[in-house]
Design an enzyme around this catalytic site. Structure first.
Site, short mmCIF file in Angstrom:
data_model
loop_
_atom_site.label_atom_id
_atom_site.label_comp_id
_atom_site.label_asym_id
_atom_site.label_seq_id
_atom_site.Cartn_x
_atom_site.Cartn_y
_atom_site.Cartn_z
NE ARG A 27 -3.74 -0.07 2.46
CZ ARG A 27 -4.98 -0.27 2.05
NH1 ARG A 27 -5.35 -1.47 1.67
NH2 ARG A 27 -5.85 0.71 2.02
CD GLU A 486 1.66 -0.14 -13.42
OE1 GLU A 486 1.35 0.33 -12.33
OE2 GLU A 486 0.90 -0.87 -14.08
C1 F6R Z 1 -1.86 -0.66 -13.05
C2 F6R Z 1 -2.69 -0.72 -11.87
C3 F6R Z 1 -3.58 0.43 -11.57
C4 F6R Z 1 -4.92 -0.07 -11.02
C5 F6R Z 1 -5.78 1.13 -10.57
C6 F6R Z 1 -7.13 0.70 -10.07
O1 F6R Z 1 -1.12 -1.82 -13.21
O2 F6R Z 1 -2.68 -1.68 -11.16
O3 F6R Z 1 -3.75 1.24 -12.69
O4 F6R Z 1 -5.58 -0.79 -12.01
O5 F6R Z 1 -5.11 1.83 -9.55
O6 F6R Z 1 -7.02 -0.14 -8.95
P1 F6R Z 1 -8.24 -1.07 -8.51
O7 F6R Z 1 -8.44 -2.05 -9.59
O8 F6R Z 1 -7.81 -1.66 -7.22
O9 F6R Z 1 -9.43 -0.16 -8.35
#
Ligand code: F6R
Length: 607
Positions: A27, A486
């Site tokens: 996190r 990223e």
């Molecule tokens: C890219 C990635 C982020 C998540 C985004 C949404 O690899 O992991 O772009 O897709 O932060 O996160 P969630 O799916 O947890 O809402």
């Protein structure tokens, strides 16, 4: 974003706090810290950088105390520095925080005018200072916390400990997730079930705008008006949330390789034993009565929505609007009573997507949450949950969650198409058969990782890379570019192949590789024309296509990668594999931190 943990224990809190922080490091990893109460004083240790720095410090200078809090930070207010690291301590209170306090400037100015001083740039120290002032005025910890909470605007999950109390920990949430764990003679609180998995399997999710007072044998829950409430306890299968790399060098690589099995599992759970019909969770969205769907998500999950739009419109003849969640509620979208809302999120906690879900609920739309974490806030608040069943995803770059989101959305599309009488049962069966070929086809791609490694030894030298594709593969160009930037920090952009000539083609020279996803489908010829436009300008093309596509191509590409042939319905799922592997091996080539790339965090619980 940040991860928080609190323990009221029966033995030294330090080892359990560190163990929980290891689980929460996904996190945020800008800094970390721990504080305990021992002999009526609060002791703190904090370190900048990854958790390993804090562990080194604690090895040299361990701390005593059976009650304590811990934090791993993803910086919002103030740079990653020792002063800004949590826990923050003012007077007789220390606390950790996940979220953003929107009125912190006003509170800070008010406190400064009253003579308080600050050592950090954070909004969190303002909370500690406010609470400390109330404690000094004679309030009990409970009263001081409730009063503080009622003066905060924004999102927060907080854990407080108090200097003169070695058996009280208070935690609260508004907007950010928080879960209480029940132990035997000890109690825990943390940002998610993963953090508590090795400590207990009995959990209570703290409700929105609620706080909890923990001692080592009980938890009392209240709303911010001090009304006591009794939320339910749930039992989790701890093994399902316990995580390890299983011998892989990175979580991301492990998760890429898990895709055949998690997709098989997910599909099995959506189709039943005869695999002829999609059988979704008991309560189904009523697609037959919908006039359109609005889909919202962030990042990779948003690209999954982009693919689903092609499917919903083509197969179920249901119009779809897609929005980036952080934009959705600010653009005054048009909808009717019959509009359905789908949010897609791995974590189920992403603040913008959660806000989009609440916006849709407020407008009385039927809401569906396509989530991985089945105990998340979105899962609890949506009318219907569509679990993607990817298992815990730890790597910050989403891989198996993306393909499982696509499989879940494809299943919803087939369900919608049947309800709306747009496909026959034999057509549904055929679509399902195609989905079931995915685990085998993905394995075939995984067997060719060495080819990707060779390509990446050259590709990773580039400073800019373009991804192009057409139709339902276009979102994969966007996803390929996002994944690459990223984790490898190479600048990359995804474009619809036909759009290049409207501007981006000016970027093309022999230093800008162009990666083209072009399966041999009805858009193949048109995509090939776009590839020729690139080659004619000295561009260097990596063509990713199937055997027929590569054979039919006449021209000089810099490199090619052969994909298994597949039905065009599932190609957006299969082509996620080269997108992921190109990013992964470019990052390896560049020596970046694959699982914890700079400036990012796995679960973005701030807007
Ligand atoms: C890219 C990635 C982020 C998540 C985004 C949404 O690899 O992991 O772009 O897709 O932060 O996160 P969630 O799916 O947890 O809402």
């Amino acid at each position: 974003m940040c991860g928080i943990i609190g323990i009221v224990g029966k033995s030294s809190a330090q080892p359990s706090i560190i163990e929980a922080l290891e689980k929460l490091e996904y996190r945020g990893y800008d800094s970390s810290g721990i504080a305990t109460v021992s002999d009526n004083s609060i002791i703190r240790r904090r370190a900048v950088g990854k958790l390993s720095s804090l562990k080194e410090l604690l090895n040299k200078k361990p701390i005593k105390g059976e009650i304590g809090i811990g934090h791993t930070r993803w910086a919002t207010h103030g740079a990653p520095s020792l002063e800004n690291a949590h826990p923050h301590k003012v007077g007789k209170v220390a606390l950790v925080h996940n979220g953003i306090i929107e009125n912190f400037h006003e509170l800070r100015s008010q406190l400064i005018s009253e003579g308080q001083t600050f050592v950090s740039d954070t909004d969190t120290e303002v909370i500690a200072s406010f609470c400390s002032k109330l404690l000094e005025s004679g309030m009990s910890p409970d009263e001081a916390v409730v009063n503080t909470l009622n003066n905060l605007e924004g999102a927060f999950a907080l854990c407080f400990i108090f200097e003169d109390y070695d058996n009280i920990l208070i935690a609260a949430r508004k907007g950010s997730p928080l879960v209480v764990g029940w132990g035997s003679g000890e109690m825990f609180v943390g940002s998610d079930a993963i953090a508590l998995a090795s400590l207990t399997n009995q959990l209570t999710y703290v409700g929105e705008a609620n706080y909890v007072v923990l001692s080592n044998n009980e938890a009392k829950f209240f709303d911010f008006q001090k009304k006591e409430i009794t939320p339910e306890k749930v039992f989790i299968n701890s093994e399902s949330v316990l995580i390890s790399k299983n011998g892989y060098r990175h979580f991301m690589h492990k998760e890429i390789n898990e895709q055949p099995s998690v997709i098989s599992y997910a599909l099995g759970s959506y189709t039943g034993s005869d695999r002829k019909k999609i059988t979704l969770p008991s309560q189904l969205p009523n697609f037959s009565e919908m006039d359109r769907i609005t889909m919202t998500a962030c990042g990779t999950a948003f690209f999954a929505c982009n693919v689903a739009k092609y499917w919903f419109e083509k197969i179920s003849e249901l119009p779809v609007d897609i929005d980036i969640a952080s934009e959705y509620r600010y653009r005054e979208p048009i909808f009717s009573k019959s509009t359905g809302a789908i949010v897609v999120s791995q974590s189920g906690e992403t603040a913008d997507t959660l806000a989009a879900l609440r916006f849709a609920k407020n407008k009385a739309m039927q809401t569906v949450a396509v989530v991985n974490s089945e105990n998340s806030t979105m899962a609890r608040e949506a009318d219907i949950i569509m679990p993607i069943r990817a298992g815990v995803e730890v790597g910050v770059a989403s891989t198996k969650a993306f393909t499982c989101q696509l499989v879940a959305l494809a299943s919803l599309v087939l369900d919608a198409a049947r309800q709306r009488k747009k496909i026959s049962s034999s057509e549904e069966e055929e679509f399902i058969e195609h989905l079931f070929t995915l685990p085998r086809l993905i394995n075939e791609v995984l067997l060719k990782e060495n080819e990707i490694i060779n390509i990446c030894s050259e590709l990773a030298k580039a400073q800019d890379i373009l991804f192009i594709a057409r139709g339902s593969l276009y979102p994969l160009a966007l996803e390929g570019a996002l994944k690459l930037k990223e984790i490898s920090y190479i600048h990359a952009e995804g474009y619809a192949a036909g759009e290049l000539k409207h501007g981006p083609i000016a970027l093309i020279d022999n230093r800008v590789p162009v990666i083209c996803f072009a399966p041999s489908n009805i858009l193949y010829e048109k995509t090939v024309s776009n590839i020729h436009e690139v080659i004619a300008r000295g561009g260097k093309v990596l063509l990713v296509s199937d055997r027929k596509g590569l054979k039919d191509f006449s021209g000089d590409v810099w490199a090619s990668f052969e994909m298994p042939e597949c039905d065009s319905f599932i190609s957006p799922i299969l082509y996620a594999l080269p997108a992921q592997l190109l990013a992964y091996y470019s990052a390896i080539e560049k020596g970046t931190d694959v699982d914890q790339p700079r400036n990012l965090a796995k679960s973005v619980t701030v807007e």
